[in-house]
Design a protein around this motif. Structure first.
Motif, PDB file in Angstrom:
ATOM      1  N   UNK A 155       0.860  -1.181   0.000  1.00  0.00           N
ATOM      2  CA  UNK A 155       0.000   0.000   0.000  1.00  0.00           C
ATOM      3  C   UNK A 155       0.901   1.237   0.000  1.00  0.00           C
ATOM      4  N   UNK A 156       1.642   1.371  -1.079  1.00  0.00           N
ATOM      5  CA  UNK A 156       2.647   2.411  -1.201  1.00  0.00           C
ATOM      6  C   UNK A 156       2.847   2.677  -2.683  1.00  0.00           C
ATOM      7  N   UNK A 157       2.931   3.941  -3.077  1.00  0.00           N
ATOM      8  CA  UNK A 157       3.067   4.242  -4.497  1.00  0.00           C
ATOM      9  C   UNK A 157       4.146   5.290  -4.750  1.00  0.00           C
ATOM     10  N   UNK A 158       4.776   5.141  -5.887  1.00  0.00           N
ATOM     11  CA  UNK A 158       5.784   6.095  -6.349  1.00  0.00           C
ATOM     12  C   UNK A 158       5.384   6.538  -7.748  1.00  0.00           C
ATOM     13  N   UNK A 159       5.322   7.853  -7.959  1.00  0.00           N
ATOM     14  CA  UNK A 159       4.813   8.405  -9.202  1.00  0.00           C
ATOM     15  C   UNK A 159       5.864   9.314  -9.834  1.00  0.00           C
ATOM     16  N   UNK A 163      11.797  -4.351  -5.219  1.00  0.00           N
ATOM     17  CA  UNK A 163      12.297  -4.589  -3.870  1.00  0.00           C
ATOM     18  C   UNK A 163      11.294  -4.204  -2.782  1.00  0.00           C
ATOM     19  N   UNK A 164      10.558  -3.119  -3.009  1.00  0.00           N
ATOM     20  CA  UNK A 164       9.682  -2.582  -1.960  1.00  0.00           C
ATOM     21  C   UNK A 164       8.223  -2.963  -2.136  1.00  0.00           C
ATOM     22  N   UNK A 165       7.841  -3.413  -3.336  1.00  0.00           N
ATOM     23  CA  UNK A 165       6.438  -3.711  -3.611  1.00  0.00           C
ATOM     24  C   UNK A 165       5.623  -2.467  -3.907  1.00  0.00           C
ATOM     25  N   UNK A 166       6.287  -1.330  -4.099  1.00  0.00           N
ATOM     26  CA  UNK A 166       5.575  -0.080  -4.379  1.00  0.00           C
ATOM     27  C   UNK A 166       4.937  -0.123  -5.766  1.00  0.00           C
ATOM     28  N   UNK A 167       3.739   0.417  -5.858  1.00  0.00           N
ATOM     29  CA  UNK A 167       3.089   0.585  -7.157  1.00  0.00           C
ATOM     30  C   UNK A 167       3.740   1.785  -7.831  1.00  0.00           C
ATOM     31  N   UNK A 168       4.069   1.668  -9.098  1.00  0.00           N
ATOM     32  CA  UNK A 168       4.700   2.774  -9.805  1.00  0.00           C
ATOM     33  C   UNK A 168       3.831   3.204 -10.986  1.00  0.00           C
ATOM     34  N   UNK A 196       2.972   8.377  -2.555  1.00  0.00           N
ATOM     35  CA  UNK A 196       3.838   8.501  -1.385  1.00  0.00           C
ATOM     36  C   UNK A 196       5.183   9.121  -1.745  1.00  0.00           C
ATOM     37  N   UNK A 197       5.645   8.846  -2.952  1.00  0.00           N
ATOM     38  CA  UNK A 197       6.880   9.422  -3.469  1.00  0.00           C
ATOM     39  C   UNK A 197       6.573   9.997  -4.841  1.00  0.00           C
ATOM     40  N   UNK A 198       7.024  11.231  -5.084  1.00  0.00           N
ATOM     41  CA  UNK A 198       6.879  11.856  -6.398  1.00  0.00           C
ATOM     42  C   UNK A 198       8.278  12.130  -6.924  1.00  0.00           C
ATOM     43  N   UNK A 199       8.559  11.610  -8.105  1.00  0.00           N
ATOM     44  CA  UNK A 199       9.839  11.842  -8.758  1.00  0.00           C
ATOM     45  C   UNK A 199       9.644  12.848  -9.879  1.00  0.00           C
ATOM     46  N   UNK A 200      10.599  13.733 -10.035  1.00  0.00           N
ATOM     47  CA  UNK A 200      10.583  14.678 -11.144  1.00  0.00           C
ATOM     48  C   UNK A 200      11.924  14.596 -11.854  1.00  0.00           C
TER      49      UNK A 200
END
Length: 168
Positions: free
Chosen positions: A42-46, A72-77, A104-108
């Motif tokens: 239940x964690x996402x990185x966008x 590795x983390x199971x994060x939804x991307x 949860x994490x936003x990459x730019x």
């Protein structure tokens, strides 16, 4: 004699039904490859990109690093491509959209996305920002990642660190 034929036909039907049930393919997926289902946390990185999306120069290693961290983390991307002119005013609604999605994490990557992330990080303290190409973070929730030959690994490590910091 007629009764004998009915009994014989019924016997043949019972034997044929038993044979079909006995030799019917089971649920053991004979010869099929294993299922590729993946359980996500239940964690996402966008990732926020420019209008060219994942085809933009320099974005491919960032996306690959994001996927490595997901393994590795199971994060939804996911990623979101900002349409229109490359201005901070145009990128701001896209960044806010990722915040509303509860990333949860936003990459730019690059400008003006990184500038918008640095400017907005203070208003979204629950979100971790990974700013690729930024020299420094404007807020405690920003992790700058320099553009080097190890960009993929650096992005993956920054996302893993953000996930760990959030308790995932």
């Amino acid at each position: 004699m007629r009764r004998f034929w009915w009994v014989a036909v019924a016997g043949v039907i019972v034997v044929a039904g038993a044979a079909v049930l006995l030799w019917w393919p089971g649920d053991d997926d004979q010869g099929l490859p294993p299922a590729r289902a993946r359980v996500y946390a239940d964690y996402s990185a966008c990732l926020l990109t420019g209008p060219d999306g994942l085809a933009a120069p320099g974005v491919a290693p960032v996306w690959a690093g994001l996927q490595d961290a997901s393994g590795d983390t199971g994060a939804k991307v996911s990623y979101l491509a900002a349409a229109g002119p490359a201005t901070e005013a145009n990128y701001l609604p896209y960044l806010n959209s990722l915040a509303q999605r509860r990333c949860d994490v936003v990459l730019t990557v690059g400008e003006p996305g990184t500038a918008v992330a640095l400017a907005q990080a203070g208003t979204h303290p629950a979100i971790r920002f990974v700013a690729v190409g930024a020299a420094g973070g404007a807020a405690a929730n920003v992790s700058p990642v320099g553009v080097t030959e190890h960009l993929r690994a650096d992005v993956a490590e920054a996302v893993r660190g953000a996930a760990h910091a959030a308790g995932h």
